[in-house]
Design an enzyme around this catalytic site. Structure first.
Site, PDB file in Angstrom:
ATOM      1  N   GLU A  48       4.729   6.997   2.685  1.00 23.08           N
ATOM      2  CA  GLU A  48       3.731   6.732   3.728  1.00 23.08           C
ATOM      3  C   GLU A  48       2.350   6.479   3.130  1.00 23.08           C
ATOM      4  O   GLU A  48       1.612   5.609   3.599  1.00 23.08           O
ATOM      5  CB  GLU A  48       3.675   7.901   4.711  1.00 23.08           C
ATOM      6  CG  GLU A  48       4.935   8.078   5.549  1.00 23.08           C
ATOM      7  CD  GLU A  48       5.268   6.850   6.378  1.00 23.08           C
ATOM      8  OE1 GLU A  48       4.350   6.091   6.732  1.00 23.08           O
ATOM      9  OE2 GLU A  48       6.449   6.649   6.684  1.00 23.08           O
ATOM     10  N   TYR A 131      -1.481  10.186  11.544  1.00 23.01           N
ATOM     11  CA  TYR A 131      -0.307   9.334  11.369  1.00 23.01           C
ATOM     12  C   TYR A 131       0.654   9.907  10.330  1.00 23.01           C
ATOM     13  O   TYR A 131       1.859  10.039  10.581  1.00 23.01           O
ATOM     14  CB  TYR A 131      -0.719   7.914  10.963  1.00 23.01           C
ATOM     15  CG  TYR A 131       0.447   7.133  10.413  1.00 23.01           C
ATOM     16  CD1 TYR A 131       1.422   6.630  11.267  1.00 23.01           C
ATOM     17  CD2 TYR A 131       0.620   6.968   9.048  1.00 23.01           C
ATOM     18  CE1 TYR A 131       2.530   5.959  10.774  1.00 23.01           C
ATOM     19  CE2 TYR A 131       1.714   6.304   8.541  1.00 23.01           C
ATOM     20  CZ  TYR A 131       2.668   5.808   9.411  1.00 23.01           C
ATOM     21  OH  TYR A 131       3.773   5.160   8.924  1.00 23.01           O
ATOM     22  N   ASP A 149       0.710   3.717  14.345  1.00 20.92           N
ATOM     23  CA  ASP A 149       0.091   2.910  13.299  1.00 20.92           C
ATOM     24  C   ASP A 149      -0.197   1.532  13.873  1.00 20.92           C
ATOM     25  O   ASP A 149      -0.092   1.313  15.085  1.00 20.92           O
ATOM     26  CB  ASP A 149       0.988   2.839  12.049  1.00 20.92           C
ATOM     27  CG  ASP A 149       2.244   1.997  12.268  1.00 20.92           C
ATOM     28  OD1 ASP A 149       2.567   1.668  13.441  1.00 20.92           O
ATOM     29  OD2 ASP A 149       2.908   1.660  11.268  1.00 20.92           O
TER      30      ASP A 149
END
Length: 371
Positions: A48, A131, A149
């Site tokens: 990520e 996020y 996102d």
């Protein structure tokens, strides 16, 4: 919250079926990516961080290199920051790499190398925002918390006809609220979160979305009203600032080590912090030649009368809000008397210059000049 309005046909009817439809779509169309085959929070976190503002095709080899070099969070915590930055080289946004390293050290020092297992606990870690916390919590631990996102903003704005400017705090709360409402009907929160991001990446794309084969186009406000190109609403970016970097590339021939280059580690809070470059003179406008640059006396005394040794090399690197226009003047200085360098500089061999972390602009120059 009620998402029904006169100009949003059938928007309310899709809420109960939206998550199951996307989960079914995902099972048929998902890309085979390595971080989707693990519940390891470290590997998920690593993917990520790398994929933020980075395309999958570009980020995949970085993910594999980082995982090979640092297979667990303790290995990353033990690493030297310069090695982290060198491995990150080419991805940009170097603050993300530094924050990632700090987070790894926090997890090992404060939590014995174990990631928190809930969204709210993950938010307590430095460098992990909403996020990333949602991604780790749902993918690794199955928590029913929605990720939001750029892909999710786009999908939700189009399907539900949301016209809020996604750069505003109010809009972020609105989208987060809708996203959390939708995930309640998901069969599996991890699958659903992956599904909506994948859907935005390969189906509901920024340009030319594949609307005719979209499983929710019958309920999509943007498709029904022909506003795909208008949603999501996002205020214009700040204009790109142009900067002119004039580099004096000091080189010498060492009797034993061959070619050496004078480089320094950048400090301060400007771009490329902790990366290495050459002697820099920034100007407000492009300069025609090195003679028009204001050189300090100690540097002028080092330069031979005929400097530089060749015509300037011009390269450009585009950052998020800056365009760096670099002009490189390579100067070969005599070995005798070349030990007195400007503060912060040291002589590096070509191999040494390869090993230190550098901006892409400097890497491209070295590859161009040294092969």
């Amino acid at each position: 919250m009620d998402w029904q309005s006169d100009n949003k046909p059938n928007a309310v009817t899709v809420q109960d079926t939206f998550a199951p439809i996307l989960e079914a779509w995902y099972e048929r169309h998902k890309r085979n990516l390595p971080w989707r085959h693990t519940r390891d929070p470290y590997a998920i976190w690593l993917s990520e961080v790398i994929l933020q503002q980075t395309r999958v095709a570009q980020g995949l080899p970085y993910y594999e290199r980082f995982l090979n070099a640092y297979p667990h969070v303790q290995a990353m915590a033990d690493a030297d920051e310069r090695d982290i930055l060198r491995l990150w080289q080419g991805l940009g946004y170097y603050s993300r790499a530094r924050n990632m390293h700090r987070t790894a050290r926090q997890i090992t020092s404060e939590r014995a190398g174990k990631f928190p297992e809930t969204y709210h606990e993950l938010l307590q870690l430095k460098g992990i925002g909403t996020y990333t916390a949602a991604a780790i919590a749902s993918f690794a631990f199955g928590e029913r918390v929605a990720v939001v996102d750029g892909n999710v903003y786009r999908v939700l704005a189009r399907v539900f006809g949301l016209e809020d400017d996604i750069t505003t705090t109010t809009a972020k709360k609105t989208f987060a609220g809708l996203a959390q409402q939708l995930i309640r009907t998901a069969t599996d929160p991890a699958t659903y979160n992956q599904a909506i991001m994948e859907f935005g990446a390969i189906q509901c794309t920024p340009v030319a979305p594949d609307c005719l084969l979209c499983p929710v186009h019958a309920h999509c406000v943007a498709f029904q009203t022909g506003r795909q190109h208008l949603l999501p609403v996002k205020s214009k970016k700040a204009p790109v600032r142009e900067r002119y970097f004039n580099y004096i590339v000091l080189t010498r021939q060492h009797p034993e080590h061959g070619l050496q280059l004078a480089m320094r580690e950048r400090t301060g809070r400007d771009v490329w912090q902790n990366l290495y470059d050459f002697y820099l003179i920034e100007t407000d406008e492009p300069k025609e030649s090195w003679q028009t640059l204001s050189l300090p006396e100690n540097l002028s005394l080092m330069l031979p009368i005929s400097a530089p040794k060749a015509g300037p090399v011009k390269l450009v690197q585009l950052l998020s809000h800056q365009r760096i226009k670099g002009t490189f003047y390579q100067v070969m200085v005599p070995y005798a008397g070349s030990d007195t360098l400007p503060d912060g500089f040291s002589w590096l061999t070509a191999a040494g210059a390869e090993q230190v972390p550098k901006p892409v602009l400097i890497t491209n120059y070295l590859q161009n000049q040294l092969g």
